[in-house]
Motif scaffolding. Structure first.
Motif, PDB file in Angstrom:
ATOM      1  N   MET A   1       0.851  -1.176   0.000  1.00 25.27           N
ATOM      2  CA  MET A   1       0.000   0.000   0.000  1.00 25.27           C
ATOM      3  C   MET A   1       0.886   1.223   0.000  1.00 25.27           C
ATOM      4  N   ASP A   2       0.799   2.040  -1.011  1.00 20.01           N
ATOM      5  CA  ASP A   2       1.610   3.243  -1.113  1.00 20.01           C
ATOM      6  C   ASP A   2       0.941   4.451  -0.471  1.00 20.01           C
ATOM      7  N   GLU A   3      -0.371   4.488  -0.490  1.00 15.16           N
ATOM      8  CA  GLU A   3      -1.126   5.645  -0.018  1.00 15.16           C
ATOM      9  C   GLU A   3      -1.415   5.523   1.484  1.00 15.16           C
ATOM     10  N   PRO A   4      -0.978   6.512   2.297  1.00 19.10           N
ATOM     11  CA  PRO A   4      -1.262   6.433   3.733  1.00 19.10           C
ATOM     12  C   PRO A   4      -2.742   6.700   4.017  1.00 19.10           C
ATOM     13  N   LEU A   5      -3.240   6.131   5.087  1.00 15.42           N
ATOM     14  CA  LEU A   5      -4.634   6.349   5.470  1.00 15.42           C
ATOM     15  C   LEU A   5      -4.821   7.742   6.061  1.00 15.42           C
ATOM     16  N   LYS A   6      -5.874   8.417   5.606  1.00 20.50           N
ATOM     17  CA  LYS A   6      -6.239   9.691   6.211  1.00 20.50           C
ATOM     18  C   LYS A   6      -6.959   9.412   7.523  1.00 20.50           C
ATOM     19  N   ARG A   7      -7.043  10.436   8.362  1.00 17.95           N
ATOM     20  CA  ARG A   7      -7.785  10.309   9.615  1.00 17.95           C
ATOM     21  C   ARG A   7      -9.276  10.294   9.302  1.00 17.95           C
ATOM     22  N   CYS A   8     -10.081   9.868  10.257  1.00 20.86           N
ATOM     23  CA  CYS A   8     -11.526   9.759  10.068  1.00 20.86           C
ATOM     24  C   CYS A   8     -12.123  11.117   9.679  1.00 20.86           C
ATOM     25  N   PRO A   9     -12.973  11.142   8.645  1.00 18.63           N
ATOM     26  CA  PRO A   9     -13.579  12.402   8.227  1.00 18.63           C
ATOM     27  C   PRO A   9     -14.632  12.906   9.216  1.00 18.63           C
ATOM     28  N   PHE A  10     -15.048  12.078  10.150  1.00 14.86           N
ATOM     29  CA  PHE A  10     -16.104  12.468  11.082  1.00 14.86           C
ATOM     30  C   PHE A  10     -15.577  12.874  12.453  1.00 14.86           C
ATOM     31  N   CYS A  11     -14.631  12.087  12.997  1.00 15.22           N
ATOM     32  CA  CYS A  11     -14.148  12.397  14.349  1.00 15.22           C
ATOM     33  C   CYS A  11     -12.659  12.705  14.404  1.00 15.22           C
ATOM     34  N   GLY A  12     -11.932  12.480  13.306  1.00 21.41           N
ATOM     35  CA  GLY A  12     -10.498  12.730  13.285  1.00 21.41           C
ATOM     36  C   GLY A  12      -9.671  11.596  13.868  1.00 21.41           C
ATOM     37  N   GLY A  13     -10.328  10.468  14.181  1.00 25.67           N
ATOM     38  CA  GLY A  13      -9.636   9.335  14.776  1.00 25.67           C
ATOM     39  C   GLY A  13      -8.720   8.619  13.795  1.00 25.67           C
ATOM     40  N   LYS A  14      -7.854   7.766  14.337  1.00 30.13           N
ATOM     41  CA  LYS A  14      -6.933   6.966  13.542  1.00 30.13           C
ATOM     42  C   LYS A  14      -7.692   5.835  12.856  1.00 30.13           C
ATOM     43  N   ALA A  15      -7.320   5.555  11.620  1.00 25.97           N
ATOM     44  CA  ALA A  15      -7.966   4.490  10.849  1.00 25.97           C
ATOM     45  C   ALA A  15      -7.028   3.302  10.691  1.00 25.97           C
ATOM     46  N   SER A  16      -7.616   2.119  10.553  1.00 24.56           N
ATOM     47  CA  SER A  16      -6.851   0.883  10.358  1.00 24.56           C
ATOM     48  C   SER A  16      -7.480   0.046   9.256  1.00 24.56           C
ATOM     49  N   ILE A  17      -6.646  -0.708   8.567  1.00 22.16           N
ATOM     50  CA  ILE A  17      -7.124  -1.661   7.567  1.00 22.16           C
ATOM     51  C   ILE A  17      -7.575  -2.909   8.316  1.00 22.16           C
TER      52      ILE A  17
END
Length: 75
Positions: free
Chosen positions: A1-17
């Motif tokens: 995966m080359d593209e890093p995950l953005k933070r949640c668009p709703f709460c700003g939390g960390k995202a995980s696959i």
């Protein structure tokens, strides 16, 4: 995966696959916010509209779906 995950668009939390595997349905890959539980659509490694062939592609689709935001030129 080359593209890093953005933070949640709703709460700003960390995202995980995430990978969901059970006996009744095919494996599904999606992205989920660790804080609020918001998630992307799920993608099956063997088939998404008869396009995907492997887990790497399913991860890429999930990440792109998660990272897409209103106003982005891609969508």
């Amino acid at each position: 995966m080359d593209e890093p995950l953005k933070r949640c668009p709703f709460c700003g939390g960390k995202a995980s696959i995430m990978l969901n595997v059970n006996e009744l349905t095919p494996a599904t890959i999606y992205v989920e916010c660790e804080a609020c539980g918001c998630r992307s659509p799920g993608y099956e490694p063997t088939e998404v509209n008869s396009v995907l062939r492997d887990i790497g592609e399913a991860v890429s689709w999930a990440v792109r779906g998660w990272n897409l935001r209103a106003g982005d030129s891609d969508g």
